[in-house]
Design a protein around this motif. Structure first.
Motif, PDB file in Angstrom:
ATOM      1  N   GLY A   1       0.824  -1.195   0.000  1.00  0.00           N
ATOM      2  CA  GLY A   1       0.000   0.000   0.000  1.00  0.00           C
ATOM      3  C   GLY A   1       0.859   1.246   0.000  1.00  0.00           C
ATOM      4  O   GLY A   1       2.094   1.192  -0.031  1.00  0.00           O
ATOM      5  N   PRO A   2       0.227   2.421   0.035  1.00  0.00           N
ATOM      6  CA  PRO A   2       0.988   3.672   0.009  1.00  0.00           C
ATOM      7  C   PRO A   2       1.777   3.869   1.301  1.00  0.00           C
ATOM      8  O   PRO A   2       1.401   3.364   2.353  1.00  0.00           O
ATOM      9  CB  PRO A   2      -0.070   4.748  -0.180  1.00  0.00           C
ATOM     10  N   TYR A   3       2.840   4.645   1.197  1.00  0.00           N
ATOM     11  CA  TYR A   3       3.710   4.911   2.350  1.00  0.00           C
ATOM     12  C   TYR A   3       3.183   6.096   3.134  1.00  0.00           C
ATOM     13  O   TYR A   3       2.943   7.162   2.566  1.00  0.00           O
ATOM     14  CB  TYR A   3       5.131   5.187   1.861  1.00  0.00           C
ATOM     15  N   HIS A   4       2.965   5.899   4.440  1.00  0.00           N
ATOM     16  CA  HIS A   4       2.524   6.975   5.330  1.00  0.00           C
ATOM     17  C   HIS A   4       3.479   7.018   6.513  1.00  0.00           C
ATOM     18  O   HIS A   4       3.410   6.151   7.393  1.00  0.00           O
ATOM     19  CB  HIS A   4       1.095   6.730   5.831  1.00  0.00           C
ATOM     20  N   PRO A   5       4.388   8.024   6.556  1.00  0.00           N
ATOM     21  CA  PRO A   5       5.318   8.072   7.706  1.00  0.00           C
ATOM     22  C   PRO A   5       4.578   8.459   8.980  1.00  0.00           C
ATOM     23  O   PRO A   5       3.571   9.150   8.950  1.00  0.00           O
ATOM     24  CB  PRO A   5       6.318   9.157   7.288  1.00  0.00           C
ATOM     25  N   GLN A   6       5.124   7.983  10.111  1.00  0.00           N
ATOM     26  CA  GLN A   6       4.537   8.348  11.396  1.00  0.00           C
ATOM     27  C   GLN A   6       4.892   9.787  11.707  1.00  0.00           C
ATOM     28  O   GLN A   6       5.992  10.234  11.433  1.00  0.00           O
ATOM     29  CB  GLN A   6       5.070   7.426  12.492  1.00  0.00           C
ATOM     30  N   HIS A   7       3.955  10.485  12.313  1.00  0.00           N
ATOM     31  CA  HIS A   7       4.193  11.881  12.675  1.00  0.00           C
ATOM     32  C   HIS A   7       4.864  11.930  14.034  1.00  0.00           C
ATOM     33  O   HIS A   7       4.540  11.154  14.934  1.00  0.00           O
ATOM     34  CB  HIS A   7       2.882  12.671  12.688  1.00  0.00           C
ATOM     35  N   TYR A   8       5.801  12.882  14.187  1.00  0.00           N
ATOM     36  CA  TYR A   8       6.547  13.014  15.441  1.00  0.00           C
ATOM     37  C   TYR A   8       5.678  13.722  16.469  1.00  0.00           C
ATOM     38  O   TYR A   8       5.156  14.808  16.224  1.00  0.00           O
ATOM     39  CB  TYR A   8       7.832  13.806  15.180  1.00  0.00           C
ATOM     40  N   LYS A   9       5.502  13.091  17.626  1.00  0.00           N
ATOM     41  CA  LYS A   9       4.716  13.675  18.706  1.00  0.00           C
ATOM     42  C   LYS A   9       5.574  13.648  19.958  1.00  0.00           C
ATOM     43  O   LYS A   9       5.680  12.617  20.630  1.00  0.00           O
ATOM     44  CB  LYS A   9       3.444  12.874  18.944  1.00  0.00           C
ATOM     45  N   PRO A  10       6.265  14.777  20.276  1.00  0.00           N
ATOM     46  CA  PRO A  10       7.099  14.770  21.479  1.00  0.00           C
ATOM     47  C   PRO A  10       6.251  14.714  22.742  1.00  0.00           C
ATOM     48  O   PRO A  10       5.119  15.179  22.772  1.00  0.00           O
ATOM     49  CB  PRO A  10       7.867  16.085  21.377  1.00  0.00           C
ATOM     50  N   SER A  11       6.808  14.124  23.778  1.00  0.00           N
ATOM     51  CA  SER A  11       6.104  14.083  25.052  1.00  0.00           C
ATOM     52  C   SER A  11       6.143  15.471  25.675  1.00  0.00           C
ATOM     53  O   SER A  11       7.076  16.246  25.451  1.00  0.00           O
ATOM     54  CB  SER A  11       6.744  13.051  25.972  1.00  0.00           C
ATOM     55  N   PRO A  12       5.133  15.813  26.458  1.00  0.00           N
ATOM     56  CA  PRO A  12       5.101  17.161  27.057  1.00  0.00           C
ATOM     57  C   PRO A  12       6.232  17.335  28.065  1.00  0.00           C
ATOM     58  O   PRO A  12       6.655  16.387  28.727  1.00  0.00           O
ATOM     59  CB  PRO A  12       3.728  17.231  27.720  1.00  0.00           C
ATOM     60  N   TYR A  13       6.729  18.571  28.187  1.00  0.00           N
ATOM     61  CA  TYR A  13       7.825  18.905  29.109  1.00  0.00           C
ATOM     62  C   TYR A  13       7.244  19.226  30.468  1.00  0.00           C
ATOM     63  O   TYR A  13       6.473  20.175  30.614  1.00  0.00           O
ATOM     64  CB  TYR A  13       8.617  20.083  28.551  1.00  0.00           C
ATOM     65  N   ARG A  14       7.621  18.427  31.456  1.00  0.00           N
ATOM     66  CA  ARG A  14       7.136  18.646  32.822  1.00  0.00           C
ATOM     67  C   ARG A  14       8.340  18.633  33.759  1.00  0.00           C
ATOM     68  O   ARG A  14       8.728  17.577  34.257  1.00  0.00           O
ATOM     69  CB  ARG A  14       6.157  17.547  33.211  1.00  0.00           C
ATOM     70  N   PRO A  15       8.961  19.800  33.981  1.00  0.00           N
ATOM     71  CA  PRO A  15      10.120  19.805  34.887  1.00  0.00           C
ATOM     72  C   PRO A  15       9.700  19.546  36.315  1.00  0.00           C
ATOM     73  O   PRO A  15       8.607  19.886  36.733  1.00  0.00           O
ATOM     74  CB  PRO A  15      10.698  21.205  34.701  1.00  0.00           C
ATOM     75  N   LYS A  16      10.645  18.923  37.052  1.00  0.00           N
ATOM     76  CA  LYS A  16      10.383  18.673  38.464  1.00  0.00           C
ATOM     77  C   LYS A  16      10.484  19.992  39.212  1.00  0.00           C
ATOM     78  O   LYS A  16      11.282  20.864  38.852  1.00  0.00           O
ATOM     79  CB  LYS A  16      11.396  17.677  39.018  1.00  0.00           C
TER      80      LYS A  16
END
Length: 151
Positions: free
Chosen positions: A123-138
């Motif tokens: 089938g057609p090629y569909h790259p995964q989209h980059y989804k960074p994790s949210p930044y939660r500093p201590k």
């Protein structure tokens, strides 16, 4: 004094502000010692040279003349001129007697049929989209304060 070479030398220096005074001595080849006393200041370098001892010049006694022993000159080398071997009038006979094995015949080459790549099989090629994790500093927590006492 250097005991290995027999050379006699020395140096002494002192400073008072911008004025430097000193002295050095060197044993000369004629047996005397040269002593240089100097002062260096804003106006320049001011040496005073003196000599200690009496100059001695030993009498030279050359070895008596010994003529070299006679050796006759070597005999000159004259090689004979180069004479090439006579050129053969006909080529050497070709003899294939010792090698009567069958000539080399490689196995026939039969490649496999070409199979084209199927680019659309998945089938057609569909790259995964980059989804960074949210930044939660201590949360910041200061280190405990411990005073340092030096007694």
């Amino acid at each position: 004094r250097d005991s290995y070479s027999g050379n006699d030398f020395g140096h002494q220096e002192s400073r008072d502000g911008y004025i430097t005074t000193g002295e050095y001595k060197v044993l000369l080849p004629d047996g005397r010692t040269q002593v240089v006393t100097y002062t260096a200041d804003e106006t320049g370098y001011h040496p005073v040279v003196s000599y200690v001892g009496e100059a001695t010049y030993p009498v030279h006694h050359p070895a008596p003349y010994q003529p070299a022993s006679y050796k006759p000159a070597p005999v000159p080398y004259h090689p004979e001129p180069y004479k090439p071997a006579p050129y053969p009038s006909k080529p050497a006979p070709y003899e294939n007697e010792p090698y009567k094995s069958a000539p080399y015949q490689p196995d026939p080459y039969h490649p496999e049929p070409y199979k084209s790549a199927s680019y659309h099989a998945g089938g057609p090629y569909h790259p995964q989209h980059y989804k960074p994790s949210p930044y939660r500093p201590k949360p910041y927590k200061a280190a405990p304060y411990k005073p340092l006492y030096i007694e």
